[in-house]
Scaffold this motif. Sequence first.
Motif, PDB file in Angstrom:
ATOM      1  N   CYS A 167       0.833  -1.211   0.000  1.00  0.00           N
ATOM      2  CA  CYS A 167       0.000   0.000   0.000  1.00  0.00           C
ATOM      3  C   CYS A 167       0.859   1.250   0.000  1.00  0.00           C
ATOM      4  O   CYS A 167       2.008   1.242   0.447  1.00  0.00           O
ATOM      5  CB  CYS A 167      -0.918   0.005   1.228  1.00  0.00           C
ATOM      6  N   SER A 168       0.306   2.311  -0.507  1.00  0.00           N
ATOM      7  CA  SER A 168       0.924   3.634  -0.462  1.00  0.00           C
ATOM      8  C   SER A 168      -0.189   4.667  -0.535  1.00  0.00           C
ATOM      9  O   SER A 168      -1.375   4.342  -0.663  1.00  0.00           O
ATOM     10  CB  SER A 168       1.918   3.807  -1.621  1.00  0.00           C
ATOM     11  N   THR A 169       0.168   5.950  -0.479  1.00  0.00           N
ATOM     12  CA  THR A 169      -0.839   7.015  -0.532  1.00  0.00           C
ATOM     13  C   THR A 169      -1.562   7.031  -1.873  1.00  0.00           C
ATOM     14  O   THR A 169      -2.739   7.375  -1.964  1.00  0.00           O
ATOM     15  CB  THR A 169      -0.156   8.373  -0.290  1.00  0.00           C
ATOM     16  N   SER A 170      -0.840   6.627  -2.921  1.00  0.00           N
ATOM     17  CA  SER A 170      -1.466   6.618  -4.250  1.00  0.00           C
ATOM     18  C   SER A 170      -2.046   5.260  -4.609  1.00  0.00           C
ATOM     19  O   SER A 170      -2.645   5.109  -5.674  1.00  0.00           O
ATOM     20  CB  SER A 170      -0.433   7.032  -5.302  1.00  0.00           C
ATOM     21  N   LYS A 171      -1.818   4.274  -3.748  1.00  0.00           N
ATOM     22  CA  LYS A 171      -2.290   2.914  -4.044  1.00  0.00           C
ATOM     23  C   LYS A 171      -2.897   2.326  -2.783  1.00  0.00           C
ATOM     24  O   LYS A 171      -2.218   1.691  -1.986  1.00  0.00           O
ATOM     25  CB  LYS A 171      -1.109   2.060  -4.527  1.00  0.00           C
ATOM     26  N   PRO A 172      -4.222   2.542  -2.577  1.00  0.00           N
ATOM     27  CA  PRO A 172      -4.874   2.034  -1.358  1.00  0.00           C
ATOM     28  C   PRO A 172      -4.967   0.511  -1.390  1.00  0.00           C
ATOM     29  O   PRO A 172      -4.726  -0.141  -2.396  1.00  0.00           O
ATOM     30  CB  PRO A 172      -6.255   2.689  -1.397  1.00  0.00           C
TER      31      PRO A 172
END
Length: 746
Positions: free
Chosen positions: A42-47
């Motif tokens: 996960c990342s901020t651009s990839k929930p």
Amino acid sequence: METLESELTCPICLELFEDPLLLPCAHSLCFNCAHRILVSHCSTSKPLESISAFQCPTCRYVITLNHRGLEGLKRNVTLQNIIDRFQKASLSGPNSPTESRRLPPPQWPYTATISGTIGTLGGGSGTSGSTARGSPATSSHSHSLVNHSNHTNHNNANHSPAVIAKMDYRISCQFCEQDPPREAVKTCVTCEVSYCDRCLRATHPNKKPFTSHRLVEPVPHTHIRGLTCMEHENEKVNMYCMVDDQLICALCKLVGRHREHQVCSLTERFDKLKQTLENNLTNLVKRNSELENQMAKLIQICQQVEVNTAMHETKLVEECDELVEIIRQRKQVIAVKIKESKVMKLRKLAQQIANCRQCLERSSALITQAEQSLKENDHARFLQTARNVAERVAMATASSQVLIPDVNLNEAFDNFALDFSREKKILEGLDYLTAPNPPSIREELCTASHDTITVHWTSEDEFSVTSYELQYTIYTGQTNFISLYNSADSWMIVPNIKQNHYTVHGLQSGTRYIFFVKAINQAGSRNSEPARLKTNSQPFKLDPKTAHKKLRLSNDCLTMEKDESSLKKSHTPERFSGTGSYGSAGNVFIDSGCHYWEVLLGASTWYAIGVAYKSAPKNEWSGKNSSSWVFSRCNNNFMVRHDGKEMLVEASLQLRRLGVLLDYDNNSLSFYDAMSSQHIHTFEISFLLPVVPTFMIWNKSVMILSGLPVPDFVEGTSLDHQEQQQQQMGLCRQESPYLTGMKNCH
């Protein structure tokens, strides 16, 4: 059961599967572990909801998720049932597999360790660990345990050592609310909390999910919590990266920077590192033992130095006191001599003074009488009295020499001049007597015969050398002279040599020796540099008993000549007797060393020169059998021959002086043009028996020169042995037409 447990263990958390998912690749994975894998992507651009695939941690198969995510994967119900039964079996008795996997009982004082650990738990670590498994351990409980631990440590002062030791091994319950807490009976590895019997029954009923918790004997909290990954929070390290040489978790291997690195299990790395550490520790202990022994030797040497120093200081004082006593005695002796000389000289001077006084008195009286006579004016009276006075004055004047002293007062002590300059110089040079400097062997002055070597050497400290010692042995080609010198068994020693030269007798001919010279005095000895000296070749002559009946030998047996009329020879087994075998052998058999001789060929154009075993046939040419090796000439052709095989070689038609080098120790026989210093051919021979020089001629005469030193051009010749052997292997297997033609030449 251990194999079964390994099959029921999750590859991510390394615990028994909990709510396992059945992946399409047929492997299984805990639901929570699969969720953690998705969270790691996960990342901020990839929930989390947008992640549609991940890799199986076992086989790297890509698992595609539908819109339901992990809920879309099937639960492995069969595996979960097997795990439940396994856990029930492990809790059924003390001999269960779980009991067999319990940690060993504690072997150290735990109270202080528990205090520090519980204090850490009070800061939040214990809470997070309990929350992860659903068994909370509150900070208030931890605080009470800390206080109890401190209270216990404080009260230890009032107990005996045995009681304190027993109390130090006590593990307290981390869930009790009473003060002090009860003693723990189990530690839950899953919850990372120790429980007393009452708290264990309250927190771990015999139903899910608590039946999957692993219970062991009470251990300190720091021993069950384990290490966490530095890159993935709350993930335990369970692998070891071989590339970066560090501990990592499963996520580091799956999705982290260690994904492509080579990893191994903690157990494998543990065993290897432990073995390495044990080996290094063993070597270190051994090294420490060696250092201790070395240090003990050094201490012993220091003590011996102290003893030797005191001994030499005492000796120095004694020697100097003896010198002072000698000087004092000599001072007294010389002082007595001076006083005796003084008395003698003063006695002589006193006698001379007395004599001078008497003479002076007589002269004064005579002077007075003469003056009275001079006052007389009467000629007759004057002549009567003055004649006697004049004679006495003349006599006194003539004897005035007695008035001169026979001692010169300014140089009265010439015979007692004190000159101690030489003694002072010697005293100024007083010092320890040191070992003499190493002598130097003068190889250019050394001489040799076939069985003797005379060694010459020089020494800078010739006057301080008491004696020399000569050591020698056969040189075997060993370049490490130190190890050669240490092999004392093979060395011959000539002690107590007073000159700077010595002749060694009884040496092997044609053999190289190593020589050392040792200079010795009371302080010690020192060796010269090694010198390699060689005896000359074995001298020999032609043996008349072996000469063919058609050969004539000179009186000195050094020249052989073809003579058809010479038939007065009796037949003996060792005599060359075959038709055309006009040969003779030397009178020595050689079985060691390096020997060189030359053959003056003169005008002969048909000969064969070489060596042979004693068993070589005498009724055929040398070189036709396996027991002889020769260099031969027939008119304008030169060849080497052995065992009936021959090979043409290049040589000058002006060859008048043939050099033969027999190196028995190195298994070679070489031929040279001694006039032009050219190498002709070398046989590589594995000598099995002693050999004898052989000579054959079919016309004219030849003369031998033996016992010669090996020339420089021969010593400098270096041949490729392998190439030479290949040339020998290339000799034709059948007799050449030329050899057949030689049979018909005579």
